[in-house]
Design a protein around this motif. Structure first.
Motif, PDB file in Angstrom:
ATOM      1  N   GLN A 111       0.822  -1.206   0.000  1.00 22.58           N
ATOM      2  CA  GLN A 111       0.000   0.000   0.000  1.00 22.58           C
ATOM      3  C   GLN A 111       0.860   1.263   0.000  1.00 22.58           C
ATOM      4  O   GLN A 111       0.527   2.253  -0.663  1.00 22.58           O
ATOM      5  CB  GLN A 111      -0.943  -0.019   1.203  1.00 22.58           C
ATOM      6  CG  GLN A 111      -2.027  -1.084   1.078  1.00 22.58           C
ATOM      7  CD  GLN A 111      -2.849  -1.247   2.338  1.00 22.58           C
ATOM      8  OE1 GLN A 111      -2.352  -1.051   3.445  1.00 22.58           O
ATOM      9  NE2 GLN A 111      -4.120  -1.603   2.178  1.00 22.58           N
ATOM     10  N   GLU A 112       1.975   1.249   0.722  1.00 22.53           N
ATOM     11  CA  GLU A 112       2.887   2.392   0.714  1.00 22.53           C
ATOM     12  C   GLU A 112       3.474   2.611  -0.681  1.00 22.53           C
ATOM     13  O   GLU A 112       3.627   3.752  -1.130  1.00 22.53           O
ATOM     14  CB  GLU A 112       4.015   2.183   1.731  1.00 22.53           C
ATOM     15  CG  GLU A 112       3.572   2.268   3.183  1.00 22.53           C
ATOM     16  CD  GLU A 112       4.700   1.913   4.139  1.00 22.53           C
ATOM     17  OE1 GLU A 112       5.882   2.004   3.729  1.00 22.53           O
ATOM     18  OE2 GLU A 112       4.405   1.529   5.287  1.00 22.53           O
TER      19      GLU A 112
ATOM     20  N   ILE B 242       2.090   1.784  -3.546  1.00 17.97           N
ATOM     21  CA  ILE B 242       1.038   2.316  -4.418  1.00 17.97           C
ATOM     22  C   ILE B 242       0.808   3.803  -4.133  1.00 17.97           C
ATOM     23  O   ILE B 242       0.657   4.608  -5.066  1.00 17.97           O
ATOM     24  CB  ILE B 242      -0.263   1.513  -4.235  1.00 17.97           C
ATOM     25  CG1 ILE B 242      -0.059   0.067  -4.710  1.00 17.97           C
ATOM     26  CG2 ILE B 242      -1.422   2.158  -4.992  1.00 17.97           C
ATOM     27  CD1 ILE B 242      -1.211  -0.852  -4.385  1.00 17.97           C
ATOM     28  N   SER B 243       0.792   4.175  -2.856  1.00 16.50           N
ATOM     29  CA  SER B 243       0.589   5.584  -2.492  1.00 16.50           C
ATOM     30  C   SER B 243       1.705   6.461  -3.048  1.00 16.50           C
ATOM     31  O   SER B 243       1.458   7.570  -3.535  1.00 16.50           O
ATOM     32  CB  SER B 243       0.519   5.727  -0.963  1.00 16.50           C
ATOM     33  OG  SER B 243      -0.588   5.030  -0.444  1.00 16.50           O
TER      34      SER B 243
ATOM     35  N   GLN C 198       1.072   7.039  -6.657  1.00 10.09           N
ATOM     36  CA  GLN C 198      -0.284   7.465  -6.983  1.00 10.09           C
ATOM     37  C   GLN C 198      -0.342   8.585  -8.022  1.00 10.09           C
ATOM     38  O   GLN C 198      -1.198   8.544  -8.923  1.00 10.09           O
ATOM     39  CB  GLN C 198      -1.023   7.890  -5.715  1.00 10.09           C
ATOM     40  CG  GLN C 198      -2.526   8.032  -5.898  1.00 10.09           C
ATOM     41  CD  GLN C 198      -3.189   6.719  -6.284  1.00 10.09           C
ATOM     42  OE1 GLN C 198      -2.951   5.692  -5.651  1.00 10.09           O
ATOM     43  NE2 GLN C 198      -4.010   6.742  -7.331  1.00 10.09           N
ATOM     44  N   PRO C 199       0.525   9.613  -7.946  1.00 11.08           N
ATOM     45  CA  PRO C 199       0.477  10.654  -8.992  1.00 11.08           C
ATOM     46  C   PRO C 199       0.673  10.098 -10.397  1.00 11.08           C
ATOM     47  O   PRO C 199      -0.027  10.508 -11.339  1.00 11.08           O
ATOM     48  CB  PRO C 199       1.622  11.594  -8.596  1.00 11.08           C
ATOM     49  CG  PRO C 199       1.771  11.411  -7.119  1.00 11.08           C
ATOM     50  CD  PRO C 199       1.490   9.959  -6.883  1.00 11.08           C
ATOM     51  N   GLU C 200       1.601   9.143 -10.558  1.00  6.90           N
ATOM     52  CA  GLU C 200       1.821   8.543 -11.872  1.00  6.90           C
ATOM     53  C   GLU C 200       0.638   7.665 -12.270  1.00  6.90           C
ATOM     54  O   GLU C 200       0.255   7.609 -13.444  1.00  6.90           O
ATOM     55  CB  GLU C 200       3.112   7.724 -11.870  1.00  6.90           C
ATOM     56  CG  GLU C 200       3.519   7.217 -13.238  1.00  6.90           C
ATOM     57  CD  GLU C 200       4.901   6.591 -13.265  1.00  6.90           C
ATOM     58  OE1 GLU C 200       5.273   6.051 -14.323  1.00  6.90           O
ATOM     59  OE2 GLU C 200       5.606   6.638 -12.239  1.00  6.90           O
ATOM     60  N   ILE C 201       0.033   6.985 -11.292  1.00  8.14           N
ATOM     61  CA  ILE C 201      -1.153   6.161 -11.564  1.00  8.14           C
ATOM     62  C   ILE C 201      -2.288   7.035 -12.096  1.00  8.14           C
ATOM     63  O   ILE C 201      -2.949   6.705 -13.086  1.00  8.14           O
ATOM     64  CB  ILE C 201      -1.590   5.425 -10.282  1.00  8.14           C
ATOM     65  CG1 ILE C 201      -0.540   4.390  -9.887  1.00  8.14           C
ATOM     66  CG2 ILE C 201      -2.953   4.748 -10.491  1.00  8.14           C
ATOM     67  CD1 ILE C 201      -0.783   3.743  -8.535  1.00  8.14           C
ATOM     68  N   ASP C 202      -2.494   8.177 -11.430  1.00 14.21           N
ATOM     69  CA  ASP C 202      -3.549   9.097 -11.866  1.00 14.21           C
ATOM     70  C   ASP C 202      -3.244   9.689 -13.236  1.00 14.21           C
ATOM     71  O   ASP C 202      -4.138   9.810 -14.084  1.00 14.21           O
ATOM     72  CB  ASP C 202      -3.716  10.221 -10.835  1.00 14.21           C
ATOM     73  CG  ASP C 202      -4.209   9.691  -9.495  1.00 14.21           C
ATOM     74  OD1 ASP C 202      -4.800   8.607  -9.469  1.00 14.21           O
ATOM     75  OD2 ASP C 202      -3.968  10.368  -8.466  1.00 14.21           O
TER      76      ASP C 202
ATOM     77  N   VAL D  44      -5.869   0.457 -10.422  1.00 14.61           N
ATOM     78  CA  VAL D  44      -5.130  -0.512  -9.604  1.00 14.61           C
ATOM     79  C   VAL D  44      -6.114  -1.196  -8.666  1.00 14.61           C
ATOM     80  O   VAL D  44      -6.746  -0.545  -7.828  1.00 14.61           O
ATOM     81  CB  VAL D  44      -4.008   0.168  -8.793  1.00 14.61           C
ATOM     82  CG1 VAL D  44      -3.305  -0.853  -7.896  1.00 14.61           C
ATOM     83  CG2 VAL D  44      -2.995   0.815  -9.726  1.00 14.61           C
TER      84      VAL D  44
ATOM     85  N   GLN E 283      -6.610  -3.968  -5.666  1.00 11.60           N
ATOM     86  CA  GLN E 283      -5.849  -4.642  -4.620  1.00 11.60           C
ATOM     87  C   GLN E 283      -6.668  -5.786  -4.036  1.00 11.60           C
ATOM     88  O   GLN E 283      -7.819  -5.596  -3.653  1.00 11.60           O
ATOM     89  CB  GLN E 283      -5.481  -3.658  -3.509  1.00 11.60           C
ATOM     90  CG  GLN E 283      -4.654  -2.472  -3.981  1.00 11.60           C
ATOM     91  CD  GLN E 283      -4.329  -1.530  -2.846  1.00 11.60           C
ATOM     92  OE1 GLN E 283      -3.847  -1.953  -1.786  1.00 11.60           O
ATOM     93  NE2 GLN E 283      -4.598  -0.243  -3.049  1.00 11.60           N
TER      94      GLN E 283
ATOM     95  N   TYR F   8       8.360  -0.916  -6.595  1.00  7.84           N
ATOM     96  CA  TYR F   8       8.326   0.233  -7.510  1.00  7.84           C
ATOM     97  C   TYR F   8       8.669  -0.207  -8.930  1.00  7.84           C
ATOM     98  O   TYR F   8       8.002   0.164  -9.899  1.00  7.84           O
ATOM     99  CB  TYR F   8       9.325   1.316  -7.084  1.00  7.84           C
ATOM    100  CG  TYR F   8       9.054   1.976  -5.757  1.00  7.84           C
ATOM    101  CD1 TYR F   8       7.781   2.028  -5.212  1.00  7.84           C
ATOM    102  CD2 TYR F   8      10.096   2.566  -5.045  1.00  7.84           C
ATOM    103  CE1 TYR F   8       7.556   2.637  -3.990  1.00  7.84           C
ATOM    104  CE2 TYR F   8       9.870   3.178  -3.824  1.00  7.84           C
ATOM    105  CZ  TYR F   8       8.599   3.210  -3.292  1.00  7.84           C
ATOM    106  OH  TYR F   8       8.381   3.811  -2.094  1.00  7.84           O
TER     107      TYR F   8
END
Length: 392
Positions: free
Chosen positions: A245-246, A248-249, A252-256, A262, A264, A285
């Motif tokens: 979870q850390e 992914i957080s 998160q900017p790149e995911i958005d 994503v 889980q 990562y």
């Protein structure tokens, strides 16, 4: 089958009474069944064909190796059922021929096989002489996947040892000039402050470009060293779900930005695992970024965790294009990449980190649909593990 029994039967065939026929047929069926039981019990695959290459018999192991159903194969040409084996070339010499093959379905594996011409003794007409009459071929198959993997791991280990020695020399030979260039650029910037502003602007842009290139070269060297150089683990008991979870957080900017979904599926109640949290997050990562690069905008990445009494596993399944079978064996090689702009070091770093934790990494690709990377980490109290029955 008992050749003595058959010889006697053939010799008496004209004198056999009708009531004896059933007894002889039952005995033939028993002996045939006994032989089939033996052939199905051995681990090596056995295929028997006629002279035209049509399948007369294949045992259970051969069916499992190639994902065949025996009833659908009988009488079929072997070259039709196993495309790509070049049957005509294998039998044209009429002698024992041995080859290795790579099988992609139902499981990816490597098989060694040899083709043996079969012949029977046949009496020559109008003579008591006996000649050898060709009747077909036997194909014997042996799974050599584990042997081949062991050999490949040894080769990879030797490659990494050579690369480590090379990296030490490269880091020294490139690092010192880079430091010197950096210092001289700083001196030039100080002197540049005394230059008239009109001239300073053009020179300042050139210095900025030089700084960026120096930093890029330094980053390449550090990436290379990080990929192959063993690092000391600062291991502590950690919650794997929390580390996922850390990770992914953090991304998160790149995911958005990439509009990636994503999902889980993190199993609750997993035991703590003794790991270096920073290094393992670095591995996460790299796997996640590798998935991003393989997917177009709007892709799907499923991240799941699971475990048993031996391992905790983390799987990353993307909806990208997958990896072709011929590239699967190259994916961990330094600088190998199928992506434009990829460094070819990300998964090499992942494998190094996982191995230093005593773990394993598996790949499963569905070409055109996606790639699944699974990381398995051993539990803290595990010192040995039983192998599956039949594992070599």
């Amino acid at each position: 089958m008992n050749s003595g029994f058959l010889d006697k039967l053939i010799e008496r065939i004209g004198r056999v009474r009708p009531e004896e026929v059933q007894a002889y047929l039952l005995r033939l069926a028993d002996e045939k069944g006994f032989l089939e039981t033996i052939f199905n019990a051995i681990h090596e695959g056995v295929i028997v064909t006629d002279l035209q290459g049509r399948i007369n018999y294949l045992n259970r192991a051969a069916c499992e190796i190639f994902g065949l159903e025996r009833e659908n194969c009988m009488g079929q040409a072997l070259s039709d059922r196993l495309r790509g084996i070049e049957w005509d070339k294998l039998v044209e010499a009429q002698k024992v021929v041995s080859r290795d093959m790579e099988v992609f379905y139902p499981q990816h594996r490597y098989v060694n096989f040899y083709v043996v011409p079969l012949s029977l003794d046949a009496p020559r007409k109008r003579s008591k002489a006996v000649v050898q009459e060709a009747v077909g071929y036997a194909v014997i198959l042996r799974d050599i996947t584990e042997t081949r993997r062991s050999t490949e791991e040894t080769i990879q280990s030797e490659k990494l040892t050579a690369l480590t020695l090379l990296a030490a020399g490269v880091a020294h030979e490139i690092g010192n000039p880079l430091n010197s260039l950096h210092i001289h650029l700083q001196l030039m910037e100080r002197k540049l402050r005394k230059v008239p502003e009109a001239q300073r602007m053009d020179l300042q842009k050139s210095l900025e470009v030089a700084h960026e290139e120096i930093n890029r070269l330094d980053s390449i060297v550090q990436q290379f060293l990080g990929a192959i150089r063993p690092a000391r683990l600062e291991a502590r008991l950690e919650n794997i779900n929390a580390l996922v979870q850390e990770s992914i957080s953090f991304l998160q900017p790149e995911i958005d930005d990439r509009n990636i979904l994503v999902e889980q599926e993190l199993r609750t109640g997993l035991p703590l695992v003794e790991v270096d949290r920073n290094q393992l997050k670095q591995a996460f990562y790299n796997v996640i970024k590798n998935a991003f690069q393989a997917m177009r905008s709007g892709g799907l990445l499923r991240i799941g965790t699971d475990g048993n009494d031996q391992w905790v596993s983390i799987s990353f399944a993307d909806s990208g294009g997958g990896i072709s079978p011929e590239n699967m064996s190259k994916i961990f090689e330094p600088y190998f990449t199928t992506k434009a702009g990829g460094s070819g070091l990300g998964l090499l770093i992942v494998r190094r980190i996982v191995r230093e934790h005593g773990g394993e990494i598996d790949l499963s690709s569905d070409l055109g649909k996606g790639l699944t990377i699974t990381i398995r980490l051993p539990l803290r109290n595990q010192r040995a593990r039983m192998l599956e029955a039949g594992t070599r």
